[in-house]
Design a protein around this motif. Structure first.
Motif, PDB file in Angstrom:
ATOM      1  N   THR A   5       0.857  -1.173   0.000  1.00 61.61           N
ATOM      2  CA  THR A   5       0.000   0.000   0.000  1.00 61.61           C
ATOM      3  C   THR A   5       0.894   1.224   0.000  1.00 61.61           C
ATOM      4  O   THR A   5       1.761   1.360   0.867  1.00 61.61           O
ATOM      5  N   TYR A   7       0.874   5.097   0.578  1.00 63.89           N
ATOM      6  CA  TYR A   7       0.089   6.174   1.167  1.00 63.89           C
ATOM      7  C   TYR A   7       0.527   7.500   0.570  1.00 63.89           C
ATOM      8  O   TYR A   7       1.712   7.846   0.597  1.00 63.89           O
ATOM      9  N   LEU A  28       1.073   3.565  11.917  1.00 67.25           N
ATOM     10  CA  LEU A  28       0.762   2.320  11.196  1.00 67.25           C
ATOM     11  C   LEU A  28       1.437   1.119  11.857  1.00 67.25           C
ATOM     12  O   LEU A  28       0.851   0.033  11.934  1.00 67.25           O
ATOM     13  N   SER A  32      -0.514  -2.110  13.347  1.00 67.67           N
ATOM     14  CA  SER A  32      -0.173  -3.464  12.919  1.00 67.67           C
ATOM     15  C   SER A  32       0.199  -4.333  14.130  1.00 67.67           C
ATOM     16  O   SER A  32      -0.222  -5.491  14.231  1.00 67.67           O
ATOM     17  N   THR A  95       4.865  -7.360   8.413  1.00 64.02           N
ATOM     18  CA  THR A  95       4.730  -6.049   7.791  1.00 64.02           C
ATOM     19  C   THR A  95       6.063  -5.333   7.679  1.00 64.02           C
ATOM     20  O   THR A  95       6.815  -5.265   8.648  1.00 64.02           O
ATOM     21  N   ILE A  97       7.427  -1.559   6.774  1.00 58.06           N
ATOM     22  CA  ILE A  97       7.108  -0.155   6.541  1.00 58.06           C
ATOM     23  C   ILE A  97       8.386   0.497   6.036  1.00 58.06           C
ATOM     24  O   ILE A  97       9.372   0.575   6.766  1.00 58.06           O
ATOM     25  N   GLN A 112       2.810  -7.888   3.954  1.00 57.16           N
ATOM     26  CA  GLN A 112       2.331  -6.533   3.695  1.00 57.16           C
ATOM     27  C   GLN A 112       3.513  -5.562   3.665  1.00 57.16           C
ATOM     28  O   GLN A 112       4.378  -5.617   4.534  1.00 57.16           O
ATOM     29  N   VAL A 114       4.300  -1.370   3.323  1.00 56.26           N
ATOM     30  CA  VAL A 114       3.741  -0.024   3.375  1.00 56.26           C
ATOM     31  C   VAL A 114       4.814   0.920   2.864  1.00 56.26           C
ATOM     32  O   VAL A 114       5.979   0.846   3.266  1.00 56.26           O
ATOM     33  N   ASP A 115       4.422   1.818   1.972  1.00 55.65           N
ATOM     34  CA  ASP A 115       5.352   2.799   1.416  1.00 55.65           C
ATOM     35  C   ASP A 115       4.613   4.122   1.279  1.00 55.65           C
ATOM     36  O   ASP A 115       3.410   4.186   1.534  1.00 55.65           O
TER      37      ASP A 115
END
Length: 150
Positions: A5, A7, A28, A32, A95, A97, A112, A114-115
Motif C-alpha cells: 500500500t 500512502y 501504522l 499493525s 509487515t 514499513i 504486507q 507499506v510505502d
C-alpha cells in the motif's frame, strides 16, 4: 503473495508537520502491532531510525509499542523492529514499513509492505521507482490517502 500500500501524503500534512511521514509510519506500526503482527520499520538511515525509536519512547504508556533498533533488545527482536539499509531484520515479520529511498530487495518476504508518496517532486520520483520495483517483483499494489493520526 505480498501486498503493498502506497500512502499519498498531501502538502497540507507535510507543511503542518515536517515529520508527518515518520509519525504516520509509527502510527501504522502501532496499528499493525495491535493486530498481532510483527513489524520491520526500515528507516532511510541510522539517524532517522534513532529519531523513530525516540518518538516511540515518547508515546503515552497506554499507547506503548514494544520496539527496538536492530541489534538491541531481546533475542529475535521486539514486535516492532527499526533498522536502516545496512541492517537486516531478525526473524519472521508480517509487515514492512519502508521509509528508505529505494525498494528493499527483501520486500517479497513480507505479507504486507507499506510505502509513501511524498509531495516533493524528487521524492515522488523515487516513490515511482519503488512502485515499479515492487510491481516487477510481483507485489500487488494499492494506493490510499494518508490521514491525520490521533
Amino acid at each position: 503473495m505480498t501486498h503493498a500500500t502506497f500512502y499519498i501524503i498531501d502538502d497540507k500534512q507535510e507543511s503542518a508537520d515536517s515529520h508527518f511521514q515518520c509519525h504516520f509510519a509509527c502510527h501504522l506500526a502501532a496499528m499493525s502491532y495491535r493486530q498481532g503482527n510483527n513489524v520491520y520499520l526500515l528507516a532511510a538511515n541510522k539517524q532517522q531510525a534513532e529519531q523513530i525509536d525516540e518518538y516511540l519512547w515518547q508515546q503515552d504508556p497506554d499507547s506503548f509499542v514494544p520496539h527496538n533498533l536492530v541489534g538491541e533488545g531481546p533475542n529475535g527482536g521486539s514486535p516492532v523492529e527499526i533498522g536502516w539499509s545496512t541492517l537486516r531484520h531478525t526473524g519472521r515479520r508480517a509487515t514492512l514499513i519502508n521509509l528508505a529511498e529505494n525498494a528493499p530487495n527483501f520486500a517479497v518476504s513480507f505479507a504486507q509492505v507499506v510505502d509513501f508518496v511524498p509531495c516533493d517532486e524528487k521524492l515522488k520520483q523515487l516513490a515511482r521507482e519503488r512502485y515499479k520495483a515492487y510491481r516487477l517483483a510481483g507485489i500487488q499494489i494499492t494506493t490510499a490517502t494518508a490521514t491525520e493520526t490521533p
